[in-house]
Write an enzyme that holds these catalytic residues in place. Structure first.
Site, PDB file in Angstrom:
ATOM      1  N   HIS A 156       0.842  -1.195   0.000  1.00  0.00           N
ATOM      2  CA  HIS A 156       0.000   0.000   0.000  1.00  0.00           C
ATOM      3  C   HIS A 156       0.883   1.254   0.000  1.00  0.00           C
ATOM      4  CE1 HIS A 156      -3.728   2.187   1.369  1.00  0.00           C
ATOM      5  NE2 HIS A 156      -2.794   3.032   1.772  1.00  0.00           N
ATOM      6  N   GLU A 157       1.904   1.258   0.864  1.00  0.00           N
ATOM      7  CA  GLU A 157       2.784   2.421   0.936  1.00  0.00           C
ATOM      8  C   GLU A 157       3.641   2.566  -0.312  1.00  0.00           C
ATOM      9  OE1 GLU A 157       2.107   4.459   3.164  1.00  0.00           O
ATOM     10  OE2 GLU A 157       0.799   3.023   4.155  1.00  0.00           O
ATOM     11  N   HIS A 160       1.917   4.345  -3.061  1.00  0.00           N
ATOM     12  CA  HIS A 160       1.994   5.794  -2.857  1.00  0.00           C
ATOM     13  C   HIS A 160       3.335   6.324  -3.355  1.00  0.00           C
ATOM     14  CE1 HIS A 160      -1.628   6.239  -0.524  1.00  0.00           C
ATOM     15  NE2 HIS A 160      -1.211   5.490   0.489  1.00  0.00           N
ATOM     16  N   ASP A 167      -5.069   7.056  -1.148  1.00  0.00           N
ATOM     17  CA  ASP A 167      -5.919   6.169  -0.358  1.00  0.00           C
ATOM     18  C   ASP A 167      -7.347   6.148  -0.880  1.00  0.00           C
ATOM     19  OD1 ASP A 167      -3.912   5.459   1.474  1.00  0.00           O
ATOM     20  OD2 ASP A 167      -4.199   7.333   2.574  1.00  0.00           O
TER      21      ASP A 167
END
Length: 914
Positions: A156-157, A160, A167
């Site tokens: 998830h990070e 980014h 998000d």
């Protein structure tokens, strides 16, 4: 822990064309190499942490492969180990890997107990993030219940960081209305769960269904959408990566375009997969047909700093006072900037190289003086940059390998043979910082910085801009504790006429004060120097060097906190003042300013963005006065006010990152960037890290029809700001960039107004819609736009995709204000149906005086909600005398309450009742 099985994560890298990035990541045959995970020097030694990082990454590679259709995998990673940890046989010295270019930082939680993984994102959709932050407890698996498996959260990070996606949840507004029905913010919409609230009283807690608010149409505060542990949906990783079934990103087929989240807000309703698919990495790869190997790891331990100065003393350095300025800047570096314990050598070059000093360790002031006396005193001959570099390699290798060493290369001349040593530079493992002096420095110079991860700076011949001293002052270590680094408090210059005075003040705040140095330079004769400390005591003892035309004063101990005043008087000449210091206490983080541009090459008419990140430790400094000084090779300086207002070039309001577009090009060639930051009566420090792009905190989950609650998420109050004044002064070098394709004057207007990114809407008075936004300019966020075009629709996609065909609002009376002003516009919707359950969407386009149009704004939304009629209760026999309630009805629309929804980027719902 039903939903959390052992999983892996995705590491996919989006390399933006032309973007400035310190990252060493390379894509090689579908595998990503060169990722750096750095363990912060303040993390206590724990060898198991290294193995836990390895386990997380190893799991990740398989998940990467699955989520991207066998397109990418994680090939190798370097783990950077602090110098303070015990040495081991398998720890080797880094090459180009440093804390400054680390992709992931493992550090203790700030504030304590907040172990949320997050990513710094300064840019817009599709733009690379800055760095991932993880804590040792998170990596150790102590937060599985709150964030799920470490690898999945890390994916998830990484999305980014490398792809610039956002998000798909919303901690501030967890529910929204769509066609009159309540929906949980999620992606995809097929994810199932239950809307419940946890109530606690007197030490006992219970769970109940959320109460429906008949006025707002939404659930009560505290309501949570708790997910079922078993799901069938495969997306999306940017919503709930912890769910077992989720192995994909949302696509255009299953993306929830209405959900008020940052992905929709920042990326114009596009799915995360659409953004990823647009990345350069995706475009240049095809799916793999074989299983990739597991990732490999290298363990690198920071060692003592090794630096060799490589200084041009060719004939051209005799012009324009350049050699003398080199001596002044070199002395600042040797006397102040370079840290104790460092090894420093010196080489000069003209047509050939000359060793001025072998490597010596800086252990005392006498060591610094020894090196300062070896700075070049005369200039002659040609320019052979490669000779200087090769000699520096030889000097370093007499004591150490060149891996991880640093070379500071300064030159003012052209050298068409510089590319002849590029391969040797690459093989050396050394980091090369380049300083281009004057308009004729070799054009290939920046290539040396780019290929080795070094800094690139430029200094013009305008002495009053102090560019050369700033460049050398920026060369503090990229490793080790921040408390050891030199911090520049002031850098100023002025050309005086007829015995004028150069007066000013410098603030020494409580976070700095150790090794404070005042450095003054002149071009003709020594000036009169007056300096007073905050108590009014006059300071003497300046060391004057008439040959180098400089004087300096080292304040003993810790300099007094407060405002220092200076007055310098001289005849017609140019003076400069530089003040540097270090942290006053190793346990108190100093206020720092880190400045940069979003790219190091800019092709006209592409705009450039200047950033300044102001922090004390992890806490952002708000409401500072920040300006950028951008100087072209022609000597023209443009002053930009940088803003932290969440509009224009600034991605997020009040996060301590100040930003602005630069469009005022005047020529091709190099431009230098310098940032000044002042904290005064309005500046403040936020106690906690602002909400960043991070993995979803799991409130709980449903297993066998029972809700398993997690501890409450640590409260992060966005308004938690210390109102005590934060007075400080800082200057920071933002390096340099090179502009091309700039036309000759007069330069045509090719820059449109900036995109409006903070449009909000609310119903006013029952029949009017009130809009607010931050005004763009004629050129991005500068000047004043000519007019606005406002359109509305009941279809969010029609408004996005068919903006020019949507219903236009009459804006005859709307006159644009200057950029960064607040705009307010009230209008009555006409020729459109607006009834109960209807959502009305609004967007704006700005137009400049030559009819250039901005991108369409974020889409704002108002929703009309009519609460259901509630029949009167039949009174019980013993309540027949109860009085009737006093009912007040809205005078504009009888019997109807209006729900006003202010939606920033369809993202941040703010609800109030008319």
């Amino acid at each position: 822990m039903g939903p959390f099985k052992s999983s892996v994560f995705i590491l996919i890298l989006h390399l933006l064309e032309g973007a400035l990035s310190n990252s060493l990541i390379q894509l090689n045959n579908n595998g990503y190499e060169g990722i750096v995970v750095a363990i912060d020097p303040n993390v206590p030694e724990d060898e198991t942490l290294i193995q836990q990082i390895k386990d997380m990454v190893t799991q990740a590679s398989l998940y990467l492969l699955e989520a991207t259709g066998k397109r990418f995998y994680f090939k190798n990673v370097a783990i950077l180990i602090p110098e303070t940890w015990k040495t081991k046989a398998d720890y080797v010295r880094p090459k180009l890997e440093t804390y400054k270019n680390a992709d992931v930082l493992v550090a203790e939680s700030t504030p304590p107990g907040n172990d949320e993984p997050y990513t710094e994102q300064m840019g817009n959709c599709g733009e690379k993030g800055e760095r991932i932050h993880l804590t040792p407890d998170f990596i150790a698996g102590k937060k599985l219940a709150e964030y799920g498996p470490q690898g999945r959260a890390f994916v998830h990070e990484w999305a980014h960081l490398r792809w610039g996606v956002f998000d798909e949840y919303n901690n501030d507004e967890k529910f929204y209305l769509s066609n009159g029905r309540i929906q949980a913010v999620r992606c995809s919409a097929g994810i199932t769960g239950t809307n419940v609230v946890k109530k606690c009283q007197g030490g006992s807690c219970y769970t109940k269904r959320c109460t429906f608010n008949k006025v707002t149409g939404l659930y009560e505060k505290g309501c949570e959408f708790v997910l079922q542990s078993r799901q069938t949906e495969k997306a999306s990783i940017m919503f709930a990566q912890h769910v077992d079934s989720i192995v994909e990103f949302c696509t255009e087929q299953n993306h929830n375009k209405e959900a008020p989240n940052k992905q929709n807000q920042k990326c114009n309703l596009r799915s995360t997969w659409e953004v990823i698919r647009d990345s350069e990495d995706f475009k240049k790869t095809t799916p793999m047909t074989t299983q990739p190997p597991n990732p490999t790891f290298s363990l690198l331990q920071i060692g003592q700093r090794i630096v060799c100065l490589v200084l041009d003393k060719s004939g051209s350095m005799a012009t324009g006072n350049r050699l003398n300025r080199l001596n002044q800047a070199g002395q600042l570096f040797l006397l102040q900037t370079v840290e104790l314990g460092s090894w420093v050598g010196m080489v000069t070059f003209d047509s050939a190289a000359h060793v001025q000093n072998e490597l010596i360790q800086i252990n005392s002031g006498s060591d610094r003086d020894t090196l300062a006396k070896r700075l070049p005193a005369a200039a002659s001959g040609g320019t052979s940059i490669c000779s200087g570099l090769r000699s520096a390699f030889t000097v370093i290798r007499k004591k150490y390998p060149t891996d991880g060493s640093e070379i500071v290369l300064l030159t003012d001349g052209e050298d068409n043979t510089i590319s002849g040593c590029f391969n040797e530079v690459k093989q050396s493992g050394a980091i090369i910082h380049t300083v281009a002096l004057g308009p004729s420095a070799a054009q290939e110079l920046e290539e040396l910085s780019k290929m080795t991860g070094g800094l690139q700076t430029y200094a013009s011949d305008q002495v009053q801009n102090n560019g050369l001293i700033d460049a050398f002052g920026a060369l503090s270590s990229g490793n080790g504790a921040v408390s050891q680094r030199s911090i520049q408090l002031e850098s100023k210059g002025l050309t005086l006429q007829n015995s004028q005075w150069m007066n000013g003040t410098v603030i020494v705040d409580s976070t700095v004060g150790k090794d404070t140095l005042f450095l003054i330079t002149w071009t003709m004769q020594p000036p009169q120097i007056l300096l007073w400390d905050p108590s009014g005591q006059k300071q003497g003892g300046f060391v004057v060097d008439k040959n180098t035309k400089m004087a300096y004063l080292q304040i003993p101990g810790i300099a007094k906190v407060g405002t220092w005043k200076y007055s310098l008087q001289a005849s017609s000449q140019t003076l400069t003042l530089t003040v540097t210091s270090r942290a006053s206490n190793a346990t108190l983080p100093p206020i720092t300013v880190t400045s940069k541009t979003n790219k190091d090459t800019s092709k006209f008419p592409s705009p450039l963005v200047v950033y300044a990140n102001i922090r004390q430790g992890a806490s952002p400094i708000l409401r500072a006065s920040v300006t950028a000084l951008i100087e072209s090779v022609n000597g023209k300086t443009v002053t930009l006010e940088l803003l932290d207002n969440g509009a224009g070039a600034d991605a997020t309001k009040d996060d301590g990152v100040y930003s602005r577009y630069f469009t005022t090009y005047d020529t091709n060639g190099r431009y230098s960037v310098k940032v000044r930051a002042l904290g005064g009566v309005n500046a403040a420090r936020r106690r906690v890290i602002p909400q960043q792009s991070g993995a979803l905190y799991i409130p709980g989950w449903i297993e066998n029809d029972e809700i398993q609650w997690n501890p409450p998420r640590p409260e992060i109050n966005k308004d938690d700001v210390q109102h005590k004044q934060v007075c400080f002064s800082r200057t920071s070098s933002g390096g340099s960039f090179v502009a091309s394709d700039v036309p000759n004057a007069p330069i045509p207007d090719l820059f449109p107004p900036g995109q409006i990114t903070d449009l909000k809407a609310e119903i006013h008075g029952g029949s009017l819609i009130n809009l607010t936004w931050t005004a763009p300019g004629d050129d991005y966020d500068h000047g004043t736009a000519h007019k606005y075009i406002i359109r509305i629709s009941t279809s969010i996609l029609d408004l996005r995709d068919k903006f020019n065909e949507s219903l236009q609002v009459n804006t005859t009376a709307l006159i644009p204000k200057e950029a960064n002003s607040e705009e307010v516009f009230l209008f009555k919707p006409e020729n459109i149906t607006f009834e109960n359950g209807t959502d009305l969407f609004i967007a704006i386009q700005a137009v400049d005086k030559v009819d250039l149009k901005s991108e369409i704004s974020n889409i704002a939304r108002v929703s009309l909600f009519i609460p259901p009629q509630t029949p009167p209760e039949t009174p019980s026999p013993d309540e027949t005398s109860a009085p009737c309630p006093n009912i007040h009805i809205n005078s504009t629309i009888p019997g109807i309450h209006i729900l006003k929804i202010m939606w920033k980027w369809i993202g941040e719902l703010q609800l109030s009742i008319a």
